[in-house]
Design an enzyme around this catalytic site. Sequence first.
Site, PDB file in Angstrom:
ATOM      1  N   HIS A 144       0.848  -1.199   0.000  1.00  0.00           N
ATOM      2  CA  HIS A 144       0.000   0.000   0.000  1.00  0.00           C
ATOM      3  C   HIS A 144       0.880   1.244   0.000  1.00  0.00           C
ATOM      4  CE1 HIS A 144       1.020  -0.394   4.231  1.00  0.00           C
ATOM      5  NE2 HIS A 144       0.432   0.754   4.530  1.00  0.00           N
TER       6      HIS A 144
ATOM      7  N   HIS B 133       1.324   3.947   1.976  1.00  0.00           N
ATOM      8  CA  HIS B 133       1.762   4.751   3.112  1.00  0.00           C
ATOM      9  C   HIS B 133       3.283   4.847   2.989  1.00  0.00           C
ATOM     10  CE1 HIS B 133      -2.017   4.130   5.815  1.00  0.00           C
ATOM     11  NE2 HIS B 133      -2.062   5.274   5.149  1.00  0.00           N
TER      12      HIS B 133
ATOM     13  N   ASP C 172       5.982   4.639   4.750  1.00  0.00           N
ATOM     14  CA  ASP C 172       6.973   3.679   5.246  1.00  0.00           C
ATOM     15  C   ASP C 172       7.020   2.410   4.397  1.00  0.00           C
ATOM     16  OD1 ASP C 172       4.394   3.361   6.342  1.00  0.00           O
ATOM     17  OD2 ASP C 172       5.125   2.223   8.048  1.00  0.00           O
ATOM     18  N   HIS C 173       6.118   2.287   3.440  1.00  0.00           N
ATOM     19  CA  HIS C 173       6.098   1.094   2.575  1.00  0.00           C
ATOM     20  C   HIS C 173       6.468   1.399   1.118  1.00  0.00           C
ATOM     21  CE1 HIS C 173       4.144  -1.515   5.623  1.00  0.00           C
ATOM     22  NE2 HIS C 173       3.854  -0.315   6.105  1.00  0.00           N
TER      23      HIS C 173
ATOM     24  N   HIS D 264      -7.161  -1.897   6.010  1.00  0.00           N
ATOM     25  CA  HIS D 264      -6.298  -0.777   6.395  1.00  0.00           C
ATOM     26  C   HIS D 264      -6.976   0.480   5.846  1.00  0.00           C
ATOM     27  CE1 HIS D 264      -2.521   0.486   8.055  1.00  0.00           C
ATOM     28  NE2 HIS D 264      -2.040   0.987   6.944  1.00  0.00           N
TER      29      HIS D 264
ATOM     30  N   ASP E 160       0.394  -4.229   7.319  1.00  0.00           N
ATOM     31  CA  ASP E 160      -0.568  -3.191   7.622  1.00  0.00           C
ATOM     32  C   ASP E 160      -2.014  -3.603   7.403  1.00  0.00           C
ATOM     33  OD1 ASP E 160       1.892  -2.014   7.891  1.00  0.00           O
ATOM     34  OD2 ASP E 160       1.179  -0.039   7.269  1.00  0.00           O
TER      35      ASP E 160
ATOM     36  N   HIS F 218       7.806  -4.689  11.599  1.00  0.00           N
ATOM     37  CA  HIS F 218       7.024  -3.444  11.480  1.00  0.00           C
ATOM     38  C   HIS F 218       6.614  -2.960  12.867  1.00  0.00           C
ATOM     39  CE1 HIS F 218       3.606  -0.822  10.261  1.00  0.00           C
ATOM     40  NE2 HIS F 218       4.278  -0.687   9.132  1.00  0.00           N
TER      41      HIS F 218
HETATM   42 ZN   LIG Z   1       0.053   1.620   6.519  1.00  0.00          ZN
END
Ligand SMILES: [Zn+2]
Length: 309
Positions: free
Chosen positions: A63, A65, A67-68, A141, A208, A266
């Site tokens: 996804h 976000h 941090d990914h 999520h 997530d 994570h």
């Molecule tokens: Zn996330």
Amino acid sequence: MSMRELVVLGTASQAPTRARNHNGYVLRWDDEVILFDPGEGSQRQLLHTGVTATDLTRICVTHFHGDHCLGLPGTIQRLSLDRVPHPVAVHFPAGGADYFARLRHASSFHETAELAVEPIEADGQRIELRHGTLEARRLRHPVETYGYRLLEPDGCRMLPERLAAYGIAGPAVGELHRTGHLDLDGRRVTRDEVSVRRPGQRFAFVMDTGLCDGVYALAEHADLLVIESTFLESEAALAAEVGHLTAGQAARVAAESGVRRLVLTHFSQRYADSVRFADEARRHFDGDLVIAEDLATVQVPPRRVPSAE
Ligand SMILES: [Zn+2]
């Protein structure tokens, strides 16, 4: 002997810490080298692990976000800088295509590498690889998120003593393996009579998400499960509210799904001591447990013992 292992690039959720880089993982699976969820700093973490840009065959993003995915610009530009000669497949939730387009062209660079972009459009989408099937499952999520799993088809292992009993040898073995049967002096011998099933290996990557059907679908009988455990049970209400798992939940999923080796990762920066994740998970899961650390390598466990016919 083919190599199947996980290389951990980073293990921090949301914000990196002194000890943990943002997320990022590489799975070596025979001729596939798949980069999952490259967070910031992934390019440099790769350098520490010895995995090169040229090694990469595929990138999977769960996804969009930060941090990914904020490691995508650097990683993608590095593919061109190193003149990676083969196409690199890229998968991500189709709803995030605009984010991907921006990350791909976040700054000016001389683009030479070829990306084979194949967004995930629906729950259960499958991509056929040479040594298995990559499957995406929808997770829960705040933004569109898919987890992934890699499934190797079951095979079979011929039993020499059974073959010998039927007097089957040489090219006939190959024919029996290929066609599933062999006619011998008026009697048909089937492959099942002279072999045992060799279960295919499974790898699952769950990031997530709150607890949902997709988590269980991905984790089912995984030899190696990489799963987020952002929080501990003490923050279970917060975890549910923001669409994340606790270590306890992740461990229960693993136990209920027959997972063999569980990798928790994570982690929220609010917890200074990762031993707490292990303690919590141990209460529910008695298989192999790994609390992921940056730059660690985790082997996919050896195949399950073939089941009797
Ligand atoms: Zn996330």
